[in-house]
Design an enzyme around this catalytic site. Structure first.
Site, PDB file in Angstrom:
ATOM      1  N   GLY A  13      29.354  19.311  58.964  1.00  0.00           N
ATOM      2  CA  GLY A  13      29.284  20.000  60.082  1.00  0.00           C
ATOM      3  C   GLY A  13      29.158  19.402  61.341  1.00  0.00           C
ATOM      4  O   GLY A  13      29.777  18.206  61.429  1.00  0.00           O
ATOM      5  N   ILE A  14      27.862  19.794  62.082  1.00  0.00           N
ATOM      6  CA  ILE A  14      27.788  19.117  63.458  1.00  0.00           C
ATOM      7  C   ILE A  14      27.348  17.735  63.436  1.00  0.00           C
ATOM      8  O   ILE A  14      27.868  17.060  64.176  1.00  0.00           O
ATOM      9  CB  ILE A  14      26.596  20.165  64.070  1.00  0.00           C
ATOM     10  N   ASP A  33      21.070  12.426  54.776  1.00  0.00           N
ATOM     11  CA  ASP A  33      21.578  13.669  54.296  1.00  0.00           C
ATOM     12  C   ASP A  33      20.849  13.976  52.868  1.00  0.00           C
ATOM     13  O   ASP A  33      20.675  12.839  52.391  1.00  0.00           O
ATOM     14  CB  ASP A  33      22.851  14.062  54.326  1.00  0.00           C
ATOM     15  N   ASP A  56      15.662  13.666  51.877  1.00  0.00           N
ATOM     16  CA  ASP A  56      15.213  14.792  52.089  1.00  0.00           C
ATOM     17  C   ASP A  56      14.312  14.880  53.178  1.00  0.00           C
ATOM     18  O   ASP A  56      13.059  14.578  52.857  1.00  0.00           O
ATOM     19  CB  ASP A  56      14.574  15.537  50.911  1.00  0.00           C
ATOM     20  N   VAL A  57      14.466  15.414  54.208  1.00  0.00           N
ATOM     21  CA  VAL A  57      13.594  15.339  55.481  1.00  0.00           C
ATOM     22  C   VAL A  57      12.520  16.115  55.567  1.00  0.00           C
ATOM     23  O   VAL A  57      11.259  15.981  56.131  1.00  0.00           O
ATOM     24  CB  VAL A  57      14.276  15.809  56.921  1.00  0.00           C
ATOM     25  N   TYR A 146      14.437  31.912  59.952  1.00  0.00           N
ATOM     26  CA  TYR A 146      15.668  30.821  60.941  1.00  0.00           C
ATOM     27  C   TYR A 146      15.266  30.960  62.273  1.00  0.00           C
ATOM     28  O   TYR A 146      15.092  29.819  62.799  1.00  0.00           O
ATOM     29  CB  TYR A 146      16.984  30.969  60.566  1.00  0.00           C
ATOM     30  N   LYS A 150      14.065  27.864  64.939  1.00  0.00           N
ATOM     31  CA  LYS A 150      14.614  27.427  65.848  1.00  0.00           C
ATOM     32  C   LYS A 150      13.882  27.661  67.288  1.00  0.00           C
ATOM     33  O   LYS A 150      13.854  26.650  68.192  1.00  0.00           O
ATOM     34  CB  LYS A 150      15.888  28.028  66.183  1.00  0.00           C
ATOM     35  N   THR A 180      30.947  25.960  60.390  1.00  0.00           N
ATOM     36  CA  THR A 180      30.563  24.766  59.598  1.00  0.00           C
ATOM     37  C   THR A 180      30.101  25.504  58.249  1.00  0.00           C
ATOM     38  O   THR A 180      29.819  26.983  58.138  1.00  0.00           O
ATOM     39  CB  THR A 180      29.292  24.142  59.803  1.00  0.00           C
TER      40      THR A 180
END
Ligand SMILES: NC(=O)c1ccc[n+]([C@@H]2O[C@H](COP(=O)([O-])OP(=O)(O)OC[C@H]3O[C@@H](n4cnc5c(N)ncnc54)[C@H](O)[C@@H]3O)[C@@H](O)[C@H]2O)c1
Length: 237
Positions: A13-14, A33, A56-57, A146, A150, A180
């Site tokens: 995606g982005i 990623d 894995d963040v 979500y 954000k 995406t």
């Protein structure tokens, strides 16, 4: 001075669209990623200018380990994120909320902290955080966690911009509906996509590259812009 850009969530995606632009500029990209297969595909496409690492963040230890190879990194695109499962209020699942926040918020903070500790100074050092218009409008029905995550990214962007100035500028992008894989859960069929487009003044979803274009500007061309959140949403609120 050459730049080296760390991008999280970079295999799709982005994030991948940003990585393509970095490599096209002749710069190096470090792609983090969680998906090993997608990273391999990105590496095959982007070639030697891309360094990939499965991270894995939301795993602080994994981020610490990966950060040891951040030498030379000058810019960060803090982008990894998930939409999470649809969850109605009567079904609130705190464990699922915690999982989403661990990736979308704590992971962002941890990556930024490690980047700041390891980065190489650059006259135009910068961070771009990936927020969403959901941070302003609360998100789609069933996706309040979500939206909350954000909104947190927007606040964190302003905090980081203050704390990391003047060395590093920090801004956020707030995309609208971008085409995406993350949209798969909410826009599985053509009818759903058409309905979504109806609510967008530009009458279509955005492309990942249209977000990457703005990220590239914030990273390399802007010079006095920090602490800002820029919508890339085709006019949608
Ligand atoms: N697509 C949209 O409509 C839209 C709108 C607003 C904001 N965003 C934000 O843009 C960012 C990128 O999303 P996208 O649309 O490109 O989605 P995507 O699903 O194509 O890409 C997200 C990437 O993040 C990776 N990822 C997920 N969890 C991870 C983890 N724990 N550690 C490391 N990597 C992880 C995934 O493997 C994937 O490659 C996200 O933060 C998303 O919230 C997207």
């Amino acid at each position: 001075m050459t730049a080296k850009v760390l991008i999280t969530g970079a295999a799709s995606g982005i994030g991948l669209a940003v990585a393509r632009r970095i490599v096209a500029r002749g710069m190096e990209a470090i792609l983090w990623d969680i998906s090993r297969d997608a990273l391999e595909a990105a590496r095959a496409e982007l070639g030697d200018s891309a360094e990939v690492r499965q991270v894995d963040v939301s795993d602080a230890q994994a981020v610490n380990g990966a950060a040891t190879s951040l030498e030379g990194a000058t810019h960060l695109v803090n982008n990894a994120g998930i939409l999470g499962h649809r969850m109605d209020w009567h079904d609130l699942d705190p464990a699922e909320v915690a999982r989403l926040l661990a990736i979308n918020v704590t992971g962002f903070m941890k990556v930024a902290a490690c980047f700041m500790a390891a980065r190489s100074p650059h006259p135009a050092g910068a961070i771009v955080n990936m927020a969403s218009i959901a941070g302003d409008n609360g998100g789609a029905p069933g996706f309040a966690s979500y939206g909350a995550s954000k909104g947190a990214i927007m606040a964190l962007t302003r905090a980081m911009a203050r704390d990391f100035a003047p060395e590093v500028r920090v801004n956020a992008l707030a995309p609208g509906i971008i085409d995406t894989p993350i949209q798969g859960a909410v826009m599985a069929d053509a009818a759903a996509r058409a309905r979504a487009a109806e609510g967008i003044p530009m009458q279509r979803m955005g492309s990942p590259d249209e977000v990457a274009e703005a990220a590239e500007w914030l990273l390399f061309d802007a010079s006095y812009t920090t602490g800002e959140i820029i919508r890339i949403a085709g006019g949608r609120r």
